[in-house]
Design a protein around this motif. Structure first.
Motif, PDB file in Angstrom:
ATOM      1  N   MET A   1       0.685  -1.406  -0.070  1.00 41.69           N
ATOM      2  CA  MET A   1      -0.072   0.025   0.044  1.00 41.69           C
ATOM      3  C   MET A   1       0.943   1.407   0.102  1.00 41.69           C
ATOM      4  O   MET A   1       0.561   2.112  -0.774  1.00 41.69           O
ATOM      5  CB  MET A   1      -0.827   0.095   1.301  1.00 41.69           C
ATOM      6  CG  MET A   1      -1.803   1.217   1.281  1.00 41.69           C
ATOM      7  SD  MET A   1      -3.148   1.148  -0.231  1.00 41.69           S
ATOM      8  CE  MET A   1      -4.034   2.629   0.301  1.00 41.69           C
ATOM      9  N   LEU A   4       2.300   1.772  -3.430  1.00 43.24           N
ATOM     10  CA  LEU A   4       1.376   2.380  -4.602  1.00 43.24           C
ATOM     11  C   LEU A   4       1.195   3.927  -4.035  1.00 43.24           C
ATOM     12  O   LEU A   4       1.049   4.563  -5.014  1.00 43.24           O
ATOM     13  CB  LEU A   4       0.160   1.594  -4.137  1.00 43.24           C
ATOM     14  CG  LEU A   4      -0.095   0.239  -4.750  1.00 43.24           C
ATOM     15  CD1 LEU A   4      -1.319  -0.581  -4.261  1.00 43.24           C
ATOM     16  CD2 LEU A   4       0.267   0.000  -6.335  1.00 43.24           C
ATOM     17  N   GLN A   5       1.186   4.293  -2.864  1.00 44.13           N
ATOM     18  CA  GLN A   5       1.039   5.589  -2.497  1.00 44.13           C
ATOM     19  C   GLN A   5       2.149   6.361  -3.017  1.00 44.13           C
ATOM     20  O   GLN A   5       2.072   7.402  -3.566  1.00 44.13           O
ATOM     21  CB  GLN A   5       0.825   5.779  -1.069  1.00 44.13           C
ATOM     22  CG  GLN A   5      -0.508   5.225  -0.444  1.00 44.13           C
ATOM     23  CD  GLN A   5      -0.654   5.608   1.132  1.00 44.13           C
ATOM     24  OE1 GLN A   5       0.519   5.938   1.693  1.00 44.13           O
ATOM     25  NE2 GLN A   5      -1.694   5.360   1.661  1.00 44.13           N
ATOM     26  N   LEU A  91      -9.430  -6.268  -6.446  1.00 42.11           N
ATOM     27  CA  LEU A  91      -8.894  -5.903  -5.068  1.00 42.11           C
ATOM     28  C   LEU A  91      -7.780  -4.466  -5.506  1.00 42.11           C
ATOM     29  O   LEU A  91      -7.575  -3.605  -4.505  1.00 42.11           O
ATOM     30  CB  LEU A  91      -8.126  -6.945  -4.591  1.00 42.11           C
ATOM     31  CG  LEU A  91      -9.104  -8.006  -3.898  1.00 42.11           C
ATOM     32  CD1 LEU A  91      -8.142  -9.180  -3.518  1.00 42.11           C
ATOM     33  CD2 LEU A  91     -10.092  -7.606  -2.998  1.00 42.11           C
ATOM     34  N   LEU A  92      -7.207  -4.710  -6.680  1.00 44.85           N
ATOM     35  CA  LEU A  92      -6.040  -3.389  -6.779  1.00 44.85           C
ATOM     36  C   LEU A  92      -6.903  -2.034  -6.986  1.00 44.85           C
ATOM     37  O   LEU A  92      -6.555  -1.218  -6.772  1.00 44.85           O
ATOM     38  CB  LEU A  92      -5.553  -3.981  -8.212  1.00 44.85           C
ATOM     39  CG  LEU A  92      -4.504  -2.869  -8.738  1.00 44.85           C
ATOM     40  CD1 LEU A  92      -3.378  -2.678  -7.653  1.00 44.85           C
ATOM     41  CD2 LEU A  92      -3.885  -3.440  -9.892  1.00 44.85           C
ATOM     42  N   GLU A  95      -8.096  -0.615  -3.925  1.00 40.27           N
ATOM     43  CA  GLU A  95      -6.684   0.128  -3.291  1.00 40.27           C
ATOM     44  C   GLU A  95      -6.543   1.296  -4.002  1.00 40.27           C
ATOM     45  O   GLU A  95      -5.885   2.059  -3.455  1.00 40.27           O
ATOM     46  CB  GLU A  95      -5.722  -0.859  -3.186  1.00 40.27           C
ATOM     47  CG  GLU A  95      -5.897  -2.118  -2.579  1.00 40.27           C
ATOM     48  CD  GLU A  95      -5.815  -1.716  -1.204  1.00 40.27           C
ATOM     49  OE1 GLU A  95      -5.270  -0.523  -0.535  1.00 40.27           O
ATOM     50  OE2 GLU A  95      -6.482  -2.529  -0.296  1.00 40.27           O
ATOM     51  N   LEU A  96      -6.463   1.427  -5.488  1.00 39.96           N
ATOM     52  CA  LEU A  96      -6.165   2.430  -6.143  1.00 39.96           C
ATOM     53  C   LEU A  96      -7.120   3.539  -6.221  1.00 39.96           C
ATOM     54  O   LEU A  96      -6.687   4.753  -6.284  1.00 39.96           O
ATOM     55  CB  LEU A  96      -5.764   2.169  -7.502  1.00 39.96           C
ATOM     56  CG  LEU A  96      -4.696   1.287  -7.804  1.00 39.96           C
ATOM     57  CD1 LEU A  96      -4.508   0.702  -9.404  1.00 39.96           C
ATOM     58  CD2 LEU A  96      -3.376   1.946  -7.537  1.00 39.96           C
TER      59      LEU A  96
END
Length: 422
Positions: A1, A4-5, A91-92, A95-96
């Motif tokens: 996570m 990704l941020q 799920l991705l 999260e995005l």
């Protein structure tokens, strides 16, 4: 996570600075930045979906080839791996979304609700496909072929869809699922009215299964619905019967418990199929047999031993009791109807297609205005319809031709030609 941020922030700053350097206003640059990130997210999600499908399809294909059971083959046939491949991209995306719409809270909320709804629909769909796989697998097993598996799956899917739909409504209305259930209880009367047939079908399906009233493949006769044939499908709401003329009759499942119908399974599982038909004889053709008549009938091979022994016993009994035999009504005497009944029994005992281990008799029914019904009651060894009809016809062809040998007459309503004769 966190990775990704970091990536998202770096990409966001790069795109934003690019638009600013192009002379775009800061507010417009924010919108363009969001759109660019959204497009990038879609590309990544679709790419991951494609790669996931390739990996899972390859793995499932190798597994199906190596395993001995056909269950995994049915999983592939029902596209279960294809739906499982959607889980990782979904799920991705969840999260995005907060990273893509970080400056647009309203759009983020709408996107999150949409993805949550899609997640629920995906789960329900996967459950449905897995259950279809179990249904197809159980139908390959001999002991489950005649079980109403469709009904069980439909009952489970009703509950699954009900929970899924209520969860979706709770997400849309921003209420907890428990509050939604509470509100639903107040509308239970309306739901009972709307789903009356479904509830009746559910209860009836359970009763039919527990009491083993009907199985797939059973031959049933349901006069109320004009059904006469084999059961080909049993589900929650209906029972489908393929009639012998190849038409399909649909019967409500609850009708099986509410009305009377005939199931021929007992006959099919027994040792024979019943023959129950009568010859109607004229009453005035019944008579006592003279010694000459008995001598003539002794020429019939099936009756030769019976008539000799029977006549000797009758003669001895009449002599012992001093009976005046000048009148046949005195003492004991044979009748042509009684001898014919015995002939029928001996004929059935010799017939190769009649089951000798089951009930077999020739009986006289109460006289009617048409005559005396002489009923043949027996069971054929072969239960197949076409062969059964042939056996029954063969028996009665012989008996109809044998009636005149006993000086009996069959009853038949006169035709117009009979009245025109002078």
């Amino acid at each position: 996570m966190k990775q990704l941020q970091i990536i998202d922030r770096a990409l966001s700053h790069f795109i934003y600075d690019y638009f600013v350097r192009l002379g775009v206003a800061e507010s417009t640059a924010s919108y363009l930045n969001m759109i660019a990130l959204f497009v990038a997210m879609l590309l990544v999600v679709f790419l991951l979906d494609f790669l996931s499908w390739k990996v899972i399809r390859s793995f499932s294909a190798r597994l199906a080839r190596r395993s001995r059971t056909n269950f995994d083959d049915l999983l592939v046939a029902n596209r279960v791996p294809r739906y499982l491949a959607h889980i990782m991209p979904l799920l991705l995306a969840i999260e995005l979304v907060p990273l893509v719409f970080i400056d647009f809270q309203y759009v983020e909320n709408m996107a999150m609700k949409f993805l949550q709804i899609m997640s629920i629909l995906l789960v329900v769909r996967i459950v449905r496909k897995v259950l279809d796989t179990f249904k197809d697998y159980f139908k390959t097993l001999p002991r489950f072929k005649d079980k109403p598996i469709d009904s069980y799956i439909q009952v489970f899917m009703i509950f699954a869809w009900a929970v899924g739909i209520m969860t979706i409504f709770a997400i849309i209305t921003d209420t907890t699922i428990w509050k939604f259930f509470t509100a639903l209880g107040a509308a239970s009367a309306i739901l009972l009215l709307l789903f009356r047939d479904t509830i009746l079908g559910l209860v009836a399906s359970i009763q039919v299964t527990i009491n083993d009233m009907v199985r797939i493949g059973d031959w049933i006769t349901f006069d109320k619905y004009g059904a006469d044939g084999d059961v080909i499908e049993i589900n929650l709401a209906t029972v489908k019967v393929q009639n012998f003329d190849k038409t399909i009759t649909t019967i409500p499942t609850y009708a099986l418990t509410a009305d009377s119908f005939k199931n021929w399974r007992g006959m099919q599982e027994s040792g024979g199929r019943r023959i129950k038909r009568a010859l109607i004889l004229k009453q005035d053709s019944v008579k006592f047999l003279s010694f000459q008549d008995v001598g003539r009938l002794e020429r019939i091979q099936l009756l030769e031993g019976y008539l000799k022994n029977r006549q000797e016993r009758i003669t001895a009994d009449n002599s012992e009791n001093g009976v005046d035999t000048s009148l046949p009504i005195n003492g004991r005497n044979l009748t042509n109807l009684g001898v014919f009944r015995k002939y029928i029994e001996l004929y059935l005992e010799k017939h190769s297609a009649v089951n000798k281990e089951m009930m077999m008799m020739s009986r006289q029914l109460p006289p009617t205005s048409q005559g005396i019904p002489l009923e043949i009651y027996a069971f054929s060894k072969d239960k197949r319809w076409q062969n059964y009809e042939y056996i029954m016809a063969d028996i009665f062809d012989h008996l109809l031709a044998a009636v005149p040998y006993f000086e009996l007459e069959l009853f038949e309503l006169p035709a117009a030609a009979n009245f025109s004769k002078k």
